[in-house]
Design a protein around this motif. Structure first.
Motif, PDB file in Angstrom:
ATOM      1  N   VAL A 266      45.203  41.072  54.012  1.00 59.54           N
ATOM      2  CA  VAL A 266      46.003  41.915  54.889  1.00 59.54           C
ATOM      3  C   VAL A 266      45.529  41.774  56.329  1.00 59.54           C
ATOM      4  N   ASP A 267      46.465  41.453  57.195  1.00 61.48           N
ATOM      5  CA  ASP A 267      46.203  41.430  58.631  1.00 61.48           C
ATOM      6  C   ASP A 267      47.369  42.131  59.310  1.00 61.48           C
ATOM      7  N   GLY A 268      47.343  43.471  59.280  1.00 63.72           N
ATOM      8  CA  GLY A 268      48.459  44.226  59.843  1.00 63.72           C
ATOM      9  C   GLY A 268      49.744  43.883  59.124  1.00 63.72           C
ATOM     10  N   PRO A 269      50.743  43.367  59.851  1.00 64.08           N
ATOM     11  CA  PRO A 269      52.013  43.028  59.215  1.00 64.08           C
ATOM     12  C   PRO A 269      51.992  41.693  58.471  1.00 64.08           C
ATOM     13  N   ARG A 270      50.925  40.966  58.587  1.00 66.31           N
ATOM     14  CA  ARG A 270      50.856  39.632  57.986  1.00 66.31           C
ATOM     15  C   ARG A 270      50.140  39.685  56.644  1.00 66.31           C
ATOM     16  N   LEU A 271      50.772  39.098  55.605  1.00 69.28           N
ATOM     17  CA  LEU A 271      50.183  38.991  54.286  1.00 69.28           C
ATOM     18  C   LEU A 271      50.005  37.520  53.943  1.00 69.28           C
ATOM     19  N   THR A 272      48.806  37.150  53.521  1.00 68.69           N
ATOM     20  CA  THR A 272      48.517  35.774  53.139  1.00 68.69           C
ATOM     21  C   THR A 272      47.964  35.758  51.723  1.00 68.69           C
ATOM     22  N   MET A 273      48.665  35.062  50.812  1.00 72.28           N
ATOM     23  CA  MET A 273      48.182  35.020  49.436  1.00 72.28           C
ATOM     24  C   MET A 273      46.892  34.213  49.355  1.00 72.28           C
ATOM     25  N   VAL A 274      45.884  34.800  48.718  1.00 73.50           N
ATOM     26  CA  VAL A 274      44.603  34.119  48.562  1.00 73.50           C
ATOM     27  C   VAL A 274      44.264  33.862  47.102  1.00 73.50           C
ATOM     28  N   SER A 275      44.965  34.531  46.174  1.00 76.99           N
ATOM     29  CA  SER A 275      44.677  34.322  44.765  1.00 76.99           C
ATOM     30  C   SER A 275      45.831  34.870  43.929  1.00 76.99           C
ATOM     31  N   GLU A 276      46.056  34.261  42.766  1.00 77.91           N
ATOM     32  CA  GLU A 276      46.992  34.790  41.780  1.00 77.91           C
ATOM     33  C   GLU A 276      46.427  34.460  40.409  1.00 77.91           C
ATOM     34  N   VAL A 277      46.144  35.489  39.622  1.00 81.65           N
ATOM     35  CA  VAL A 277      45.443  35.300  38.351  1.00 81.65           C
ATOM     36  C   VAL A 277      46.235  35.932  37.219  1.00 81.65           C
ATOM     37  N   PRO A 278      46.045  35.470  35.978  1.00 82.64           N
ATOM     38  CA  PRO A 278      46.710  36.108  34.839  1.00 82.64           C
ATOM     39  C   PRO A 278      46.340  37.581  34.732  1.00 82.64           C
ATOM     40  N   SER A 279      47.308  38.388  34.308  1.00 79.88           N
ATOM     41  CA  SER A 279      47.082  39.830  34.206  1.00 79.88           C
ATOM     42  C   SER A 279      46.323  40.213  32.943  1.00 79.88           C
ATOM     43  N   GLY A 280      46.067  39.254  32.077  1.00 80.51           N
ATOM     44  CA  GLY A 280      45.341  39.543  30.841  1.00 80.51           C
ATOM     45  C   GLY A 280      46.235  40.003  29.719  1.00 80.51           C
ATOM     46  N   GLY A 291      36.177  50.837  41.893  1.00 81.86           N
ATOM     47  CA  GLY A 291      35.060  50.046  42.398  1.00 81.86           C
ATOM     48  C   GLY A 291      35.312  48.563  42.249  1.00 81.86           C
ATOM     49  N   ASP A 292      34.485  47.911  41.429  1.00 82.32           N
ATOM     50  CA  ASP A 292      34.612  46.465  41.240  1.00 82.32           C
ATOM     51  C   ASP A 292      35.354  46.113  39.954  1.00 82.32           C
ATOM     52  N   ARG A 293      36.157  47.061  39.451  1.00 82.77           N
ATOM     53  CA  ARG A 293      36.928  46.812  38.235  1.00 82.77           C
ATOM     54  C   ARG A 293      38.402  47.120  38.472  1.00 82.77           C
ATOM     55  N   LYS A 310      35.341  40.221  42.157  1.00 84.66           N
ATOM     56  CA  LYS A 310      34.212  39.541  42.790  1.00 84.66           C
ATOM     57  C   LYS A 310      34.596  39.241  44.236  1.00 84.66           C
ATOM     58  N   ASP A 311      33.963  39.935  45.159  1.00 85.40           N
ATOM     59  CA  ASP A 311      34.340  39.853  46.571  1.00 85.40           C
ATOM     60  C   ASP A 311      35.829  40.153  46.756  1.00 85.40           C
ATOM     61  N   GLY A 312      36.338  41.100  45.953  1.00 86.35           N
ATOM     62  CA  GLY A 312      37.727  41.521  46.062  1.00 86.35           C
ATOM     63  C   GLY A 312      38.714  40.729  45.243  1.00 86.35           C
ATOM     64  N   LEU A 313      38.291  39.611  44.646  1.00 85.50           N
ATOM     65  CA  LEU A 313      39.198  38.749  43.894  1.00 85.50           C
ATOM     66  C   LEU A 313      38.998  38.950  42.396  1.00 85.50           C
ATOM     67  N   PRO A 314      40.094  39.150  41.626  1.00 88.25           N
ATOM     68  CA  PRO A 314      39.971  39.468  40.196  1.00 88.25           C
ATOM     69  C   PRO A 314      39.703  38.253  39.332  1.00 88.25           C
ATOM     70  N   GLU A 315      38.945  38.497  38.257  1.00 80.49           N
ATOM     71  CA  GLU A 315      38.714  37.485  37.233  1.00 80.49           C
ATOM     72  C   GLU A 315      38.506  38.200  35.899  1.00 80.49           C
ATOM     73  N   PRO A 316      38.785  37.538  34.772  1.00 80.99           N
ATOM     74  CA  PRO A 316      38.660  38.197  33.464  1.00 80.99           C
ATOM     75  C   PRO A 316      37.252  38.736  33.237  1.00 80.99           C
ATOM     76  N   ALA A 317      37.192  39.887  32.548  1.00 82.38           N
ATOM     77  CA  ALA A 317      35.885  40.500  32.265  1.00 82.38           C
ATOM     78  C   ALA A 317      35.998  41.347  31.013  1.00 82.38           C
ATOM     79  N   GLY A 318      35.565  40.821  29.893  1.00 79.98           N
ATOM     80  CA  GLY A 318      35.556  41.609  28.668  1.00 79.98           C
ATOM     81  C   GLY A 318      36.885  41.565  27.934  1.00 79.98           C
ATOM     82  N   GLU A 319      36.867  42.100  26.716  1.00 80.62           N
ATOM     83  CA  GLU A 319      38.050  42.090  25.868  1.00 80.62           C
ATOM     84  C   GLU A 319      39.019  43.199  26.264  1.00 80.62           C
ATOM     85  N   ALA A 320      40.303  42.934  26.030  1.00 74.71           N
ATOM     86  CA  ALA A 320      41.327  43.935  26.309  1.00 74.71           C
ATOM     87  C   ALA A 320      41.253  45.049  25.269  1.00 74.71           C
TER      88      ALA A 320
END
Length: 332
Positions: A266-280, A291-293, A310-320
């Motif tokens: 996020v930069d004010g009105p500007r949005l730049t995609m930095v990651s797209e990950v599976p929703s699980g 927090g970090d979850r 991790k530094d704001g970017l999502p990654e899988p963690a544990g079983e659903a």
């Protein structure tokens, strides 16, 4: 158990789902999620907590007699205290005003917005205010009439309600008075769903055109991006929920169709995609950040997925966690 619990709302067999009503889950120190209690209630598709009192509130997303349920936030399971009419059909969202004196309900089925005044103990008073609407949008299948979708009280105490059916942002002044200038027109055919405010800008997901649009404080559109880059040819994306990281650096968007979580810087009105990950899972209808979850309610795969940030970017963690047709997650 090192983390707070979750209260998970969802659809029940009488509302075309398979869940029990409310499910309470805990997270163990090793990251494992465990369901520990249930409260039986019909179709609690969205749940919120009172800002000061130990109470929970849920819309009961029923077509013919939409409801509002009030619960004591008991341990381990919420205890049903009362049910009231939602004032319309298929209620899907609700919100408190900043003082906790009003509870607003968005009814998707007929577009009615209902407002209950709350007494000192948090219980809804009789004779709520109801606000009906008229209009339609260019999509004959989804915009044949008003469809109120999300209610949010802005920083100025004004209630804003997206109307997916009319491509509008409806507005109510403090005290639940309709805004004298009426609703704000948003992008035609976008089908506005969920939205948020941050540092003078409004960020709105378009369920029907797969977008995230940014509006300034005067509701002038200043930018728009695709909510997902993972949509296959011939398929569609129906963006669902939207949320900010605690530091306001990242904007997260759930994508139903590609079944992903997109992350925009996020930069004010500007949005730049930095990651797209599976929703699980399948059909990420809602998610909550603690927090970090990041906890994702994947409606069609009957599961709550856990993603680590991790530094704001999502990654899988544990079983659903297996939960029938979940539609919302509340951090308890």
């Amino acid at each position: 158990m090192s983390r707070p619990g979750l209260v998970i709302g969802g659809y029940t067999p009488d509302t075309e789902g398979s869940g029990p009503g409310l499910t309470v889950a805990r997270q163990h120190a090793d990251g494992r999620l465990e369901a520990v209690a249930e409260t039986t209630v019909s179709g609690p598709s969205f749940v919120i907590a009172h800002p000061r009192l130990p109470l929970l509130y849920a819309v009961l997303e029923r077509a013919d007699d939409g409801g509002l349920a009030v619960f004591a936030d008991d341990d381990p399971a919420p205890r049903l205290l009362a049910e009231h009419p939602s004032g319309g059909s298929l209620p899907c969202h609700l919100a408190f005003d900043p003082e906790g004196r009003w509870l607003a309900i968005a009814n998707y089925g007929d577009g009615t917005v209902t407002a209950y005044r709350l007494d000192e103990d948090g219980m809804p008073e009789p004779e709520p205010l109801t606000f009906r609407h008229e209009g339609h949008g260019p999509n004959p299948d989804r915009q044949e009439c008003p469809h109120a979708h999300e209610a949010v009280f802005g920083p100025d105490g004004v209630l804003y309600v997206t109307d997916l059916g009319t491509d509008e942002m409806r507005r109510f002044l403090p005290g639940m008075r309709p805004h004298p200038d009426g609703p704000v027109r948003l992008a035609s055919g976008s089908g506005p769903r969920h939205f948020l405010h941050h540092e003078g800008y409004w960020y709105v997901t378009g369920e029907l055109d797969g977008s995230v649009r940014v509006y300034d404080s005067e509701w002038r559109e200043v930018s728009a991006v695709r909510a997902s880059d993972a949509v296959l040819e011939g398929e569609e994306n129906l963006p669902s929920h939207i949320a900010l990281s605690a530091d306001g650096r990242y904007l997260y968007v759930g994508n139903r169709g590609p079944d992903t979580i997109s992350v925009f810087e996020v930069d004010g009105p500007r949005l730049t995609m930095v990651s797209e990950v599976p929703s699980g899972g399948s059909w990420p209808r809602h998610f909550a950040i603690d927090g970090d979850r990041l906890y994702v309610a994947n409606q069609r795969s009957d599961s709550i997925a856990l993603l680590a940030l991790k530094d704001g970017l999502p990654e899988p963690a544990g079983e659903a966690l297996a939960v029938g047709t979940p539609s919302c997650v509340l951090i308890r």
